[in-house]
Design a protein around this motif. Structure first.
Motif, short mmCIF file in Angstrom:
data_model
loop_
_atom_site.label_atom_id
_atom_site.label_comp_id
_atom_site.label_asym_id
_atom_site.label_seq_id
_atom_site.Cartn_x
_atom_site.Cartn_y
_atom_site.Cartn_z
N GLY A 44 127.56 11.99 101.78
CA GLY A 44 128.10 11.28 100.63
C GLY A 44 129.41 10.58 100.95
O GLY A 44 129.76 9.59 100.30
N ARG A 45 130.16 11.12 101.88
CA ARG A 45 131.45 10.51 102.24
C ARG A 45 131.32 9.35 103.24
O ARG A 45 132.17 8.47 103.26
N MET A 46 130.30 9.40 104.15
CA MET A 46 130.15 8.39 105.21
C MET A 46 129.03 7.42 104.88
O MET A 46 128.06 7.77 104.20
N THR A 47 129.16 6.23 105.32
CA THR A 47 128.10 5.24 105.14
C THR A 47 127.01 5.47 106.18
O THR A 47 127.21 6.16 107.20
N VAL A 48 125.87 4.89 105.91
CA VAL A 48 124.75 5.02 106.86
C VAL A 48 125.13 4.42 108.21
O VAL A 48 124.80 4.96 109.27
N GLU A 49 125.84 3.30 108.16
CA GLU A 49 126.24 2.65 109.40
C GLU A 49 127.16 3.54 110.22
O GLU A 49 127.06 3.62 111.45
N ASP A 100 114.91 7.51 106.01
CA ASP A 100 114.94 7.38 104.55
C ASP A 100 113.62 6.81 104.09
O ASP A 100 112.85 6.24 104.88
N SER A 101 113.36 6.99 102.82
CA SER A 101 112.06 6.57 102.27
C SER A 101 112.04 5.10 101.86
O SER A 101 110.97 4.56 101.55
N ASN A 102 113.19 4.44 101.84
CA ASN A 102 113.25 3.04 101.40
C ASN A 102 113.24 2.03 102.56
O ASN A 102 113.25 0.83 102.33
N GLY A 103 113.26 2.54 103.80
CA GLY A 103 113.24 1.64 104.95
C GLY A 103 114.57 0.97 105.25
O GLY A 103 114.64 -0.03 105.98
N TYR A 104 115.66 1.53 104.68
CA TYR A 104 116.97 0.92 104.87
C TYR A 104 117.43 1.02 106.33
O TYR A 104 117.95 0.06 106.91
N ILE A 105 117.24 2.21 106.88
CA ILE A 105 117.68 2.41 108.27
C ILE A 105 116.90 1.48 109.22
O ILE A 105 117.46 0.89 110.15
N GLU A 106 115.61 1.37 108.98
CA GLU A 106 114.79 0.46 109.81
C GLU A 106 115.29 -0.97 109.69
O GLU A 106 115.34 -1.71 110.67
N SER A 107 115.66 -1.37 108.47
CA SER A 107 116.17 -2.73 108.25
C SER A 107 117.47 -2.95 108.99
O SER A 107 117.75 -4.05 109.49
N LEU A 108 118.33 -1.89 109.02
CA LEU A 108 119.59 -2.01 109.74
C LEU A 108 119.37 -2.27 111.24
O LEU A 108 120.15 -2.96 111.89
N ILE A 140 127.30 6.86 110.07
CA ILE A 140 126.53 7.99 110.59
C ILE A 140 125.72 7.58 111.81
O ILE A 140 125.69 8.29 112.83
N LEU A 141 125.07 6.43 111.73
CA LEU A 141 124.26 5.96 112.84
C LEU A 141 125.11 5.57 114.04
O LEU A 141 124.73 5.79 115.20
N GLY A 142 126.29 5.03 113.73
CA GLY A 142 127.14 4.57 114.83
C GLY A 142 127.94 5.65 115.48
O GLY A 142 128.36 5.51 116.63
N ASN A 143 128.19 6.77 114.77
CA ASN A 143 129.02 7.82 115.35
C ASN A 143 128.48 9.19 114.93
O ASN A 143 129.01 9.86 114.04
N ARG A 144 127.43 9.62 115.56
CA ARG A 144 126.81 10.90 115.21
C ARG A 144 127.71 12.08 115.59
O ARG A 144 127.67 13.13 114.93
N GLU A 145 128.50 11.90 116.62
CA GLU A 145 129.41 12.98 117.03
C GLU A 145 130.42 13.30 115.92
O GLU A 145 130.69 14.47 115.61
N LYS A 146 130.96 12.24 115.34
CA LYS A 146 131.91 12.43 114.24
C LYS A 146 131.24 13.11 113.04
O LYS A 146 131.82 14.01 112.40
N PHE A 147 130.01 12.70 112.76
CA PHE A 147 129.27 13.31 111.64
C PHE A 147 129.08 14.81 111.86
O PHE A 147 129.29 15.64 110.95
#
Length: 235
Positions: free
Chosen positions: A17-22, A60-68, A24-31
């Motif tokens: 909830g605090r981090m954006t998807v971008e 995700d179920s909406n395909g947002y990550i795939e779109s990114l 999270i995807l860009g810095n998994r270590e920080k997550f």
């Protein structure tokens, strides 16, 4: 275990909830570090310790990550196509350069062959010219030798005629009644013999001069053609 799982899931949702998807995807270590920091106290109170926490999959179920990921995929494909095009271009350039060098080398080889053939033709022509001059000189020498022989024969005939005239003079003196008639006859015969000798000698000399002039003209012409070519080759 269900309580432990609930704590981990709660902490994970909180960090999501605090981090954006971008992010999270860009810095998994920080997550992962954020999640561990969020739930470590709860886990320790439960008697557990987090050794490592790894985010294995995000979907995700909406395909947002795939779109990114599509722009990145498109960029990678475009870069790959550009790289391939540049590589093909380099290959074509190198191939064209190699063909150009091969053509240049072939032209140089053909030029060298043509120059060698031309040089050979010039040498053959010069050799033939020298042979012709040598034949002409030999012919002229033979003609001069024959002319000298003819002159010698003429002089020999004149000497014979002189001897015959002297013999006739002596016979005439023996038969003649007067010395004056004999002397007149002898003088006349001698004059005619001398005249014939001088005429023959003059004709022989004129013919010899004519042959020498013709031979000199041929040698002069050959000298102008042959040596100039030889000097050209030496230079």
């Amino acid at each position: 275990m269900s309580e432990l799982t609930a704590v981990l899931e709660g902490g994970t949702r909180d960090i999501i909830g605090r981090m954006t998807v971008e992010e999270i995807l860009g810095n998994r270590e920080k997550f992962s570090q954020e999640v561990q920091g969020q739930v470590s106290d709860y886990i320790e109170n439960m008697g557990f310790q987090i050794i490592s926490f790894t985010l294995q999959e995000i979907k995700d179920s909406n395909g947002y990550i795939e779109s990114l990921g599509k722009p990145q995929i498109a960029t990678v494909r475009q870069e790959a196509q550009i790289a391939e095009a540049n590589a093909n271009r380099e290959v074509r350039i190198k191939k064209a350069s190699a063909e150009q060098e091969a053509t240049k080398a072939e032209l140089e080889r053909e030029t060298e062959i043509a120059d060698a053939q031309k040089e050979k033709s010039l040498k053959m022509a010069d050799y033939q010219k020298q042979q012709e001059v040598a034949k002409a000189d030999a012919k002229k020498a033979a003609m001069l030798a024959q002319k000298g022989k003819d002159i010698a024969e003429q002089e020999q005939n004149i000497a014979i005629q002189a001897k015959e005239a002297d013999l006739k003079r002596k016979q005439y003196e023996a038969e003649s009644n007067t010395k004056a008639d004999a002397d007149l006859y002898v003088a006349k015969q001698s004059a005619e013999a001398e005249k014939a000798r001088q005429i023959a000698q003059a004709e022989a000399q004129a013919e010899q001069i004519k042959l020498q002039a013709e031979g000199g003209s041929r040698a002069d012409s050959a000298g102008r053609v042959g040596p100039s070519r030889e000097h050209g080759e030496a230079g």
